[in-house]
Design a protein around this motif. Structure first.
Motif, PDB file in Angstrom:
ATOM      1  N   ASP A 136       0.806  -1.221   0.000  1.00  0.00           N
ATOM      2  CA  ASP A 136       0.000   0.000   0.000  1.00  0.00           C
ATOM      3  C   ASP A 136       0.842   1.275   0.000  1.00  0.00           C
ATOM      4  OD1 ASP A 136      -2.350  -1.493  -0.013  1.00  0.00           O
ATOM      5  OD2 ASP A 136      -2.422  -1.597   2.175  1.00  0.00           O
ATOM      6  N   GLN A 137       2.169   1.132   0.031  1.00  0.00           N
ATOM      7  CA  GLN A 137       3.052   2.297   0.053  1.00  0.00           C
ATOM      8  C   GLN A 137       3.236   2.865  -1.351  1.00  0.00           C
ATOM      9  OE1 GLN A 137       4.224   3.531   3.039  1.00  0.00           O
ATOM     10  NE2 GLN A 137       2.925   1.904   3.860  1.00  0.00           N
ATOM     11  N   GLN A 138       3.574   4.136  -1.431  1.00  0.00           N
ATOM     12  CA  GLN A 138       3.808   4.780  -2.714  1.00  0.00           C
ATOM     13  C   GLN A 138       5.081   4.245  -3.382  1.00  0.00           C
ATOM     14  OE1 GLN A 138       3.391   9.008  -2.639  1.00  0.00           O
ATOM     15  NE2 GLN A 138       4.323   9.268  -4.645  1.00  0.00           N
ATOM     16  N   GLU A 139       6.131   4.025  -2.593  1.00  0.00           N
ATOM     17  CA  GLU A 139       7.410   3.489  -3.088  1.00  0.00           C
ATOM     18  C   GLU A 139       7.791   2.265  -2.253  1.00  0.00           C
ATOM     19  OE1 GLU A 139      10.116   4.662  -5.298  1.00  0.00           O
ATOM     20  OE2 GLU A 139       8.544   5.774  -6.320  1.00  0.00           O
ATOM     21  N   PRO A 140       7.083   1.152  -2.421  1.00  0.00           N
ATOM     22  CA  PRO A 140       7.379  -0.014  -1.587  1.00  0.00           C
ATOM     23  C   PRO A 140       8.748  -0.615  -1.894  1.00  0.00           C
ATOM     24  CG  PRO A 140       5.856  -0.614  -3.320  1.00  0.00           C
ATOM     25  CD  PRO A 140       6.042   0.871  -3.404  1.00  0.00           C
ATOM     26  N   THR A 141       9.406  -1.077  -0.839  1.00  0.00           N
ATOM     27  CA  THR A 141      10.707  -1.737  -1.010  1.00  0.00           C
ATOM     28  C   THR A 141      10.620  -3.219  -0.683  1.00  0.00           C
ATOM     29  OG1 THR A 141      11.394  -1.312   1.267  1.00  0.00           O
ATOM     30  CG2 THR A 141      11.961   0.362  -0.386  1.00  0.00           C
ATOM     31  N   PHE A 142       9.599  -3.604   0.070  1.00  0.00           N
ATOM     32  CA  PHE A 142       9.402  -4.981   0.502  1.00  0.00           C
ATOM     33  C   PHE A 142      10.625  -5.513   1.244  1.00  0.00           C
ATOM     34  CE2 PHE A 142       6.449  -4.398  -3.029  1.00  0.00           C
ATOM     35  CZ  PHE A 142       5.268  -4.825  -2.459  1.00  0.00           C
ATOM     36  N   ILE A 143      11.277  -4.637   2.004  1.00  0.00           N
ATOM     37  CA  ILE A 143      12.522  -4.987   2.677  1.00  0.00           C
ATOM     38  C   ILE A 143      12.368  -6.156   3.650  1.00  0.00           C
ATOM     39  CG2 ILE A 143      12.297  -3.190   4.457  1.00  0.00           C
ATOM     40  CD1 ILE A 143      15.609  -4.371   2.962  1.00  0.00           C
ATOM     41  N   LYS A 144      11.375  -6.135   4.507  1.00  0.00           N
ATOM     42  CA  LYS A 144      11.212  -7.224   5.482  1.00  0.00           C
ATOM     43  C   LYS A 144      10.858  -8.529   4.780  1.00  0.00           C
ATOM     44  CE  LYS A 144      11.509  -7.256   9.320  1.00  0.00           C
ATOM     45  NZ  LYS A 144      12.635  -7.550  10.231  1.00  0.00           N
ATOM     46  N   CYS A 145      10.050  -8.458   3.758  1.00  0.00           N
ATOM     47  CA  CYS A 145       9.705  -9.663   3.001  1.00  0.00           C
ATOM     48  C   CYS A 145      10.952 -10.241   2.338  1.00  0.00           C
ATOM     49  CB  CYS A 145       8.650  -9.340   1.951  1.00  0.00           C
ATOM     50  SG  CYS A 145       7.065  -8.808   2.641  1.00  0.00           S
ATOM     51  N   CYS A 146      11.778  -9.384   1.775  1.00  0.00           N
ATOM     52  CA  CYS A 146      13.014  -9.837   1.137  1.00  0.00           C
ATOM     53  C   CYS A 146      13.977 -10.410   2.169  1.00  0.00           C
ATOM     54  CB  CYS A 146      13.662  -8.702   0.356  1.00  0.00           C
ATOM     55  SG  CYS A 146      12.729  -8.224  -1.118  1.00  0.00           S
ATOM     56  N   GLN A 147      14.040  -9.796   3.334  1.00  0.00           N
ATOM     57  CA  GLN A 147      14.893 -10.333   4.394  1.00  0.00           C
ATOM     58  C   GLN A 147      14.428 -11.724   4.803  1.00  0.00           C
ATOM     59  OE1 GLN A 147      14.648  -7.201   7.332  1.00  0.00           O
ATOM     60  NE2 GLN A 147      16.421  -6.128   6.492  1.00  0.00           N
ATOM     61  N   MET A 148      13.124 -11.930   4.822  1.00  0.00           N
ATOM     62  CA  MET A 148      12.596 -13.243   5.152  1.00  0.00           C
ATOM     63  C   MET A 148      12.962 -14.271   4.076  1.00  0.00           C
ATOM     64  SD  MET A 148       8.886 -12.413   6.882  1.00  0.00           S
ATOM     65  CE  MET A 148       8.603 -14.147   7.295  1.00  0.00           C
ATOM     66  N   VAL A 149      12.961 -13.860   2.814  1.00  0.00           N
ATOM     67  CA  VAL A 149      13.393 -14.761   1.741  1.00  0.00           C
ATOM     68  C   VAL A 149      14.854 -15.141   1.961  1.00  0.00           C
ATOM     69  CG1 VAL A 149      13.850 -14.970  -0.735  1.00  0.00           C
ATOM     70  CG2 VAL A 149      11.720 -13.922   0.040  1.00  0.00           C
ATOM     71  N   LEU A 150      15.685 -14.140   2.249  1.00  0.00           N
ATOM     72  CA  LEU A 150      17.111 -14.390   2.454  1.00  0.00           C
ATOM     73  C   LEU A 150      17.366 -15.293   3.660  1.00  0.00           C
ATOM     74  CD1 LEU A 150      18.521 -10.829   1.686  1.00  0.00           C
ATOM     75  CD2 LEU A 150      18.516 -12.839   0.182  1.00  0.00           C
ATOM     76  N   ALA A 151      16.437 -15.302   4.604  1.00  0.00           N
ATOM     77  CA  ALA A 151      16.557 -16.148   5.792  1.00  0.00           C
ATOM     78  C   ALA A 151      15.818 -17.483   5.617  1.00  0.00           C
ATOM     79  CB  ALA A 151      16.019 -15.407   7.018  1.00  0.00           C
ATOM     80  N   ASN A 152      15.331 -17.735   4.405  1.00  0.00           N
ATOM     81  CA  ASN A 152      14.608 -18.983   4.103  1.00  0.00           C
ATOM     82  C   ASN A 152      13.403 -19.193   5.017  1.00  0.00           C
ATOM     83  OD1 ASN A 152      16.456 -19.774   2.009  1.00  0.00           O
ATOM     84  ND2 ASN A 152      17.894 -20.292   3.641  1.00  0.00           N
ATOM     85  N   GLN A 153      12.631 -18.123   5.209  1.00  0.00           N
ATOM     86  CA  GLN A 153      11.483 -18.181   6.110  1.00  0.00           C
ATOM     87  C   GLN A 153      10.148 -18.048   5.381  1.00  0.00           C
ATOM     88  OE1 GLN A 153      12.754 -14.825   8.497  1.00  0.00           O
ATOM     89  NE2 GLN A 153      13.509 -16.189  10.122  1.00  0.00           N
ATOM     90  N   VAL A 154      10.145 -18.242   4.074  1.00  0.00           N
ATOM     91  CA  VAL A 154       8.910 -18.046   3.304  1.00  0.00           C
ATOM     92  C   VAL A 154       8.621 -19.256   2.424  1.00  0.00           C
ATOM     93  CG1 VAL A 154       9.062 -15.531   3.299  1.00  0.00           C
ATOM     94  CG2 VAL A 154      10.109 -16.819   1.473  1.00  0.00           C
ATOM     95  N   ALA A 155       7.356 -19.412   2.099  1.00  0.00           N
ATOM     96  CA  ALA A 155       6.905 -20.485   1.217  1.00  0.00           C
ATOM     97  C   ALA A 155       7.044 -20.050  -0.241  1.00  0.00           C
ATOM     98  CB  ALA A 155       5.451 -20.832   1.522  1.00  0.00           C
ATOM     99  N   GLU A 156       7.060 -21.014  -1.117  1.00  0.00           N
ATOM    100  CA  GLU A 156       7.204 -20.745  -2.549  1.00  0.00           C
ATOM    101  C   GLU A 156       6.103 -19.823  -3.077  1.00  0.00           C
ATOM    102  OE1 GLU A 156       9.334 -20.614  -5.823  1.00  0.00           O
ATOM    103  OE2 GLU A 156       9.951 -21.851  -4.137  1.00  0.00           O
ATOM    104  N   SER A 157       4.874 -20.019  -2.616  1.00  0.00           N
ATOM    105  CA  SER A 157       3.763 -19.175  -3.077  1.00  0.00           C
ATOM    106  C   SER A 157       3.971 -17.720  -2.661  1.00  0.00           C
ATOM    107  CB  SER A 157       2.428 -19.691  -2.555  1.00  0.00           C
ATOM    108  OG  SER A 157       2.407 -19.664  -1.141  1.00  0.00           O
ATOM    109  N   GLU A 158       4.537 -17.509  -1.489  1.00  0.00           N
ATOM    110  CA  GLU A 158       4.813 -16.143  -1.029  1.00  0.00           C
ATOM    111  C   GLU A 158       5.912 -15.515  -1.878  1.00  0.00           C
ATOM    112  OE1 GLU A 158       3.713 -16.856   3.671  1.00  0.00           O
ATOM    113  OE2 GLU A 158       5.693 -17.411   2.936  1.00  0.00           O
ATOM    114  N   ILE A 159       6.902 -16.303  -2.233  1.00  0.00           N
ATOM    115  CA  ILE A 159       7.982 -15.801  -3.095  1.00  0.00           C
ATOM    116  C   ILE A 159       7.422 -15.392  -4.447  1.00  0.00           C
ATOM    117  CG2 ILE A 159      10.083 -16.447  -4.337  1.00  0.00           C
ATOM    118  CD1 ILE A 159      10.822 -18.188  -1.889  1.00  0.00           C
TER     119      ILE A 159
END
Length: 117
Positions: free
Chosen positions: A30-53
């Motif tokens: 919902d942000q004007q300039e989203p970075t998805f930083i926390k979501c990306c950090q979770m990917v880098l930490a292998n904490q997300v499912a394939e569908s979320e990726i």
């Protein structure tokens, strides 16, 4: 820090990764300039499912087309992490062209070592 963000951090600390990802994703989209930083950090930490990726990559791709430099950089990092070095190189190169100094460092490291870490 918003209450939603705190909820996401709390879920993350409990290991409720799906809930944390959903919270951070909803905040960012919902942000004007989203970075998805926390979501990306979770990917880098292998904490997300394939569908979320998959969902995250779609949004980052859209932001890359909008020349959102931070989102582009983050997209390049996760693509390198996910084992797509050619795509990561292309994305990080775009972030370099958009003027982000960190992207040049990450791109150089990727080219020399095959990883951004």
């Amino acid at each position: 820090m918003s209450m939603d963000y705190k909820e996401g951090e709390y879920a993350l600390s409990l290991g409720a990764y799906a809930q944390a990802f959903e919270t951070f994703f909803d905040i960012e989209k919902d942000q004007q300039e989203p970075t998805f930083i926390k979501c990306c950090q979770m990917v880098l930490a292998n904490q997300v499912a394939e569908s979320e990726i998959t969902d995250l990559k779609e949004h980052l791709e859209r932001e890359m087309r909008r020349n959102n430099v931070r989102a582009t950089y983050n997209y390049g990092l996760i693509m390198a992490h996910l084992g797509h070095p050619a795509k990561a190189q292309e994305i990080l190169n775009q972030a370099v062209l958009l003027g982000l100094p960190e992207a040049k460092s990450a791109l150089t490291k990727l080219l020399l070592t095959g990883s951004c870490r």
